[in-house]
Design a protein around this motif. Structure first.
Motif, PDB file in Angstrom:
ATOM      1  N   ILE A 124      18.592  30.011  40.483  1.00  0.00           N
ATOM      2  CA  ILE A 124      19.532  30.506  41.499  1.00  0.00           C
ATOM      3  C   ILE A 124      20.760  31.097  40.819  1.00  0.00           C
ATOM      4  CG2 ILE A 124      20.950  29.906  43.485  1.00  0.00           C
ATOM      5  CD1 ILE A 124      19.114  27.478  43.923  1.00  0.00           C
ATOM      6  N   CYS A 125      21.036  32.369  41.114  1.00  0.00           N
ATOM      7  CA  CYS A 125      22.179  33.045  40.494  1.00  0.00           C
ATOM      8  C   CYS A 125      23.409  32.991  41.393  1.00  0.00           C
ATOM      9  CB  CYS A 125      21.834  34.496  40.205  1.00  0.00           C
ATOM     10  SG  CYS A 125      20.478  34.708  39.037  1.00  0.00           S
ATOM     11  N   VAL A 126      24.534  32.655  40.782  1.00  0.00           N
ATOM     12  CA  VAL A 126      25.820  32.662  41.481  1.00  0.00           C
ATOM     13  C   VAL A 126      26.856  33.291  40.555  1.00  0.00           C
ATOM     14  CG1 VAL A 126      25.261  30.590  42.839  1.00  0.00           C
ATOM     15  CG2 VAL A 126      26.436  30.340  40.646  1.00  0.00           C
ATOM     16  N   GLY A 127      27.918  33.830  41.151  1.00  0.00           N
ATOM     17  CA  GLY A 127      28.953  34.418  40.312  1.00  0.00           C
ATOM     18  C   GLY A 127      29.890  35.305  41.106  1.00  0.00           C
ATOM     19  N   GLU A 128      31.004  35.638  40.477  1.00  0.00           N
ATOM     20  CA  GLU A 128      32.083  36.357  41.157  1.00  0.00           C
ATOM     21  C   GLU A 128      32.321  37.731  40.547  1.00  0.00           C
ATOM     22  OE1 GLU A 128      34.226  34.814  37.555  1.00  0.00           O
ATOM     23  OE2 GLU A 128      32.434  34.339  38.731  1.00  0.00           O
ATOM     24  N   THR A 129      32.964  38.605  41.324  1.00  0.00           N
ATOM     25  CA  THR A 129      33.374  39.911  40.807  1.00  0.00           C
ATOM     26  C   THR A 129      34.678  39.745  40.020  1.00  0.00           C
ATOM     27  OG1 THR A 129      34.727  40.456  42.736  1.00  0.00           O
ATOM     28  CG2 THR A 129      32.383  41.055  42.838  1.00  0.00           C
ATOM     29  N   LEU A 130      35.061  40.800  39.297  1.00  0.00           N
ATOM     30  CA  LEU A 130      36.314  40.768  38.549  1.00  0.00           C
ATOM     31  C   LEU A 130      37.498  40.627  39.494  1.00  0.00           C
ATOM     32  CD1 LEU A 130      37.700  40.941  35.804  1.00  0.00           C
ATOM     33  CD2 LEU A 130      37.733  43.438  36.048  1.00  0.00           C
ATOM     34  N   GLU A 131      37.455  41.334  40.604  1.00  0.00           N
ATOM     35  CA  GLU A 131      38.541  41.251  41.588  1.00  0.00           C
ATOM     36  C   GLU A 131      38.684  39.822  42.117  1.00  0.00           C
ATOM     37  OE1 GLU A 131      39.873  43.264  45.868  1.00  0.00           O
ATOM     38  OE2 GLU A 131      37.969  43.822  44.918  1.00  0.00           O
ATOM     39  N   GLN A 132      37.553  39.187  42.391  1.00  0.00           N
ATOM     40  CA  GLN A 132      37.588  37.809  42.895  1.00  0.00           C
ATOM     41  C   GLN A 132      38.120  36.845  41.838  1.00  0.00           C
ATOM     42  OE1 GLN A 132      33.461  37.823  43.956  1.00  0.00           O
ATOM     43  NE2 GLN A 132      33.855  38.156  46.138  1.00  0.00           N
ATOM     44  N   ARG A 133      37.741  37.052  40.586  1.00  0.00           N
ATOM     45  CA  ARG A 133      38.274  36.198  39.516  1.00  0.00           C
ATOM     46  C   ARG A 133      39.777  36.380  39.376  1.00  0.00           C
ATOM     47  NH1 ARG A 133      37.792  33.163  34.937  1.00  0.00           N
ATOM     48  NH2 ARG A 133      35.638  32.646  35.415  1.00  0.00           N
ATOM     49  N   GLU A 134      40.221  37.628  39.357  1.00  0.00           N
ATOM     50  CA  GLU A 134      41.646  37.893  39.137  1.00  0.00           C
ATOM     51  C   GLU A 134      42.514  37.415  40.294  1.00  0.00           C
ATOM     52  OE1 GLU A 134      41.682  42.067  38.268  1.00  0.00           O
ATOM     53  OE2 GLU A 134      41.369  41.724  36.100  1.00  0.00           O
ATOM     54  N   SER A 135      41.915  37.272  41.474  1.00  0.00           N
ATOM     55  CA  SER A 135      42.673  36.771  42.625  1.00  0.00           C
ATOM     56  C   SER A 135      42.513  35.261  42.811  1.00  0.00           C
ATOM     57  CB  SER A 135      42.250  37.504  43.903  1.00  0.00           C
ATOM     58  OG  SER A 135      40.878  37.284  44.183  1.00  0.00           O
ATOM     59  N   GLY A 136      41.870  34.590  41.817  1.00  0.00           N
ATOM     60  CA  GLY A 136      41.766  33.129  41.839  1.00  0.00           C
ATOM     61  C   GLY A 136      40.726  32.568  42.778  1.00  0.00           C
ATOM     62  N   GLN A 137      39.726  33.387  43.142  1.00  0.00           N
ATOM     63  CA  GLN A 137      38.727  32.942  44.112  1.00  0.00           C
ATOM     64  C   GLN A 137      37.454  32.366  43.481  1.00  0.00           C
ATOM     65  OE1 GLN A 137      37.971  35.771  47.422  1.00  0.00           O
ATOM     66  NE2 GLN A 137      39.543  37.052  46.477  1.00  0.00           N
ATOM     67  N   THR A 138      37.376  32.382  42.150  1.00  0.00           N
ATOM     68  CA  THR A 138      36.115  32.028  41.486  1.00  0.00           C
ATOM     69  C   THR A 138      35.546  30.699  41.952  1.00  0.00           C
ATOM     70  OG1 THR A 138      36.644  33.321  39.507  1.00  0.00           O
ATOM     71  CG2 THR A 138      35.022  31.562  39.261  1.00  0.00           C
ATOM     72  N   ASN A 139      36.327  29.643  41.846  1.00  0.00           N
ATOM     73  CA  ASN A 139      35.787  28.313  42.153  1.00  0.00           C
ATOM     74  C   ASN A 139      35.354  28.182  43.610  1.00  0.00           C
ATOM     75  OD1 ASN A 139      36.222  27.567  39.521  1.00  0.00           O
ATOM     76  ND2 ASN A 139      38.078  26.396  39.925  1.00  0.00           N
ATOM     77  N   THR A 140      36.170  28.714  44.532  1.00  0.00           N
ATOM     78  CA  THR A 140      35.837  28.620  45.956  1.00  0.00           C
ATOM     79  C   THR A 140      34.591  29.427  46.277  1.00  0.00           C
ATOM     80  OG1 THR A 140      38.155  28.314  46.549  1.00  0.00           O
ATOM     81  CG2 THR A 140      36.674  29.044  48.294  1.00  0.00           C
ATOM     82  N   LEU A 141      34.525  30.654  45.765  1.00  0.00           N
ATOM     83  CA  LEU A 141      33.386  31.519  46.041  1.00  0.00           C
ATOM     84  C   LEU A 141      32.096  30.936  45.485  1.00  0.00           C
ATOM     85  CD1 LEU A 141      32.578  34.656  46.895  1.00  0.00           C
ATOM     86  CD2 LEU A 141      32.298  34.795  44.420  1.00  0.00           C
ATOM     87  N   VAL A 142      32.128  30.521  44.221  1.00  0.00           N
ATOM     88  CA  VAL A 142      30.920  30.001  43.588  1.00  0.00           C
ATOM     89  C   VAL A 142      30.497  28.691  44.254  1.00  0.00           C
ATOM     90  CG1 VAL A 142      29.962  29.100  41.440  1.00  0.00           C
ATOM     91  CG2 VAL A 142      31.334  31.194  41.408  1.00  0.00           C
ATOM     92  N   LYS A 143      31.448  27.860  44.605  1.00  0.00           N
ATOM     93  CA  LYS A 143      31.107  26.622  45.313  1.00  0.00           C
ATOM     94  C   LYS A 143      30.378  26.933  46.617  1.00  0.00           C
ATOM     95  CE  LYS A 143      32.974  22.398  47.368  1.00  0.00           C
ATOM     96  NZ  LYS A 143      34.146  21.511  47.541  1.00  0.00           N
ATOM     97  N   ASN A 144      30.878  27.902  47.361  1.00  0.00           N
ATOM     98  CA  ASN A 144      30.230  28.262  48.628  1.00  0.00           C
ATOM     99  C   ASN A 144      28.810  28.771  48.400  1.00  0.00           C
ATOM    100  OD1 ASN A 144      32.452  27.554  50.157  1.00  0.00           O
ATOM    101  ND2 ASN A 144      33.293  29.636  50.227  1.00  0.00           N
ATOM    102  N   GLN A 145      28.630  29.569  47.341  1.00  0.00           N
ATOM    103  CA  GLN A 145      27.288  30.067  47.037  1.00  0.00           C
ATOM    104  C   GLN A 145      26.338  28.920  46.729  1.00  0.00           C
ATOM    105  OE1 GLN A 145      28.243  32.796  43.836  1.00  0.00           O
ATOM    106  NE2 GLN A 145      28.014  34.578  45.163  1.00  0.00           N
ATOM    107  N   VAL A 146      26.808  27.953  45.954  1.00  0.00           N
ATOM    108  CA  VAL A 146      25.962  26.811  45.574  1.00  0.00           C
ATOM    109  C   VAL A 146      25.638  25.959  46.800  1.00  0.00           C
ATOM    110  CG1 VAL A 146      25.863  24.676  44.229  1.00  0.00           C
ATOM    111  CG2 VAL A 146      26.797  26.762  43.189  1.00  0.00           C
TER     112      VAL A 146
END
Length: 248
Positions: A124-146
């Motif tokens: 299962i692949c999960v991950g964020e865009t550069l824009e999402q990382r730079e805006s501090g969304q990485t952990n929330t976004l990836v958690k939701n995907q998982v």
């Protein structure tokens, strides 16, 4: 103990003859490794690669599948078809599938359940865009995907699943997350699994890193505590490079 897994995602590359030649080049050089060796091929290469890897330690993976066993889905391939070909793994929810072919968290979840139904191990692949990382969304976004990918998956099947953390901004760009960034994201993914399933399952699941992994950075990546392998694109297309990745 979690066995490291190096999976080569060939994407839309190689003809049947090229694929067989690749296997012939690598099979002796990856024999006896402590790493699980997986080739993720296009549908047209599954059968010739299956035949070429007989008697080796190389395992076969598809790059995608439908969630139904059969039906009026022109151009799709079902888990039932893959299982008969000897496919052991299937990539599910790769960012390119999400971006170009409208994959969603909901379809990813359906495919995970279909794979497990037929004893195919999902990657299962999960991950964020550069824009999402730079805006501090990485952990929330990836958690939701998982969380959405694992919805309805019983705890006793979780160890069969591999998660691949692939920051979208590092796929095919030449940019790579630092080993520390990758490990932090993977640690956080493991914590999500702990929240969902508890201590025992949390220690069993394997989590890979993917995104411009190459022979010159694989050792540093694999030395990180929480990283259990790599899902490799471009560097898996050259036999010598792939062997170097497996034998890091």
């Amino acid at each position: 103990m979690r066995i490291p897994i190096i999976a080569g995602n060939w994407k839309m590359h190689k003809t049947a003859s090229e694929a067989v030649q690749f296997v012939e080049r690598i099979k002796e050089q990856v024999k006896g490794t402590d790493v699980e060796v997986v080739l993720c091929t296009p549908y047209t290469l599954l059968y010739p690669v299956k035949e070429a890897i007989k008697g080796t330690n190389i395992k076969l993976s598809a790059q995608n599948m439908h969630w139904e066993d059969q039906g009026a889905y022109t151009g799709e391939v079902s888990p039932l078809m893959l299982k008969e070909l000897g496919v052991e793994y299937c990539i599910i929810g790769h960012s390119e599938r999400r971006l170009y072919f409208n994959e969603t968290d909901e379809t990813v979840n359906k495919k995970v359940h279909a794979a497990l139904k037929h004893n195919i191990k999902p990657i299962i692949c999960v991950g964020e865009t550069l824009e999402q990382r730079e805006s501090g969304q990485t952990n929330t976004l990836v958690k939701n995907q998982v969380v959405k990918a694992f919805e309805g998956v019983p705890g006793d099947r979780v160890a069969e699943i591999v998660i691949a953390y692939e920051p979208i901004w590092a796929i095919g760009t030449g940019k790579t997350a630092t080993s520390e960034q990758a490990n932090e994201a993977i640690y956080n993914i493991r914590e999500v699994i702990r929240e969902l399933y508890g201590e025992e399952v949390y220690t069993e699941i394997r989590i890979q890193y993917g995104g411009s992994v190459k022979p010159d950075n694989i050792e540093e990546i694999m030395n990180q505590e929480d990283i259990d392998g790599a899902l490799v694109g471009g560097a898996s297309l050259k036999p010598d490079d792939y062997v170097a990745l497996v034998n890091f």
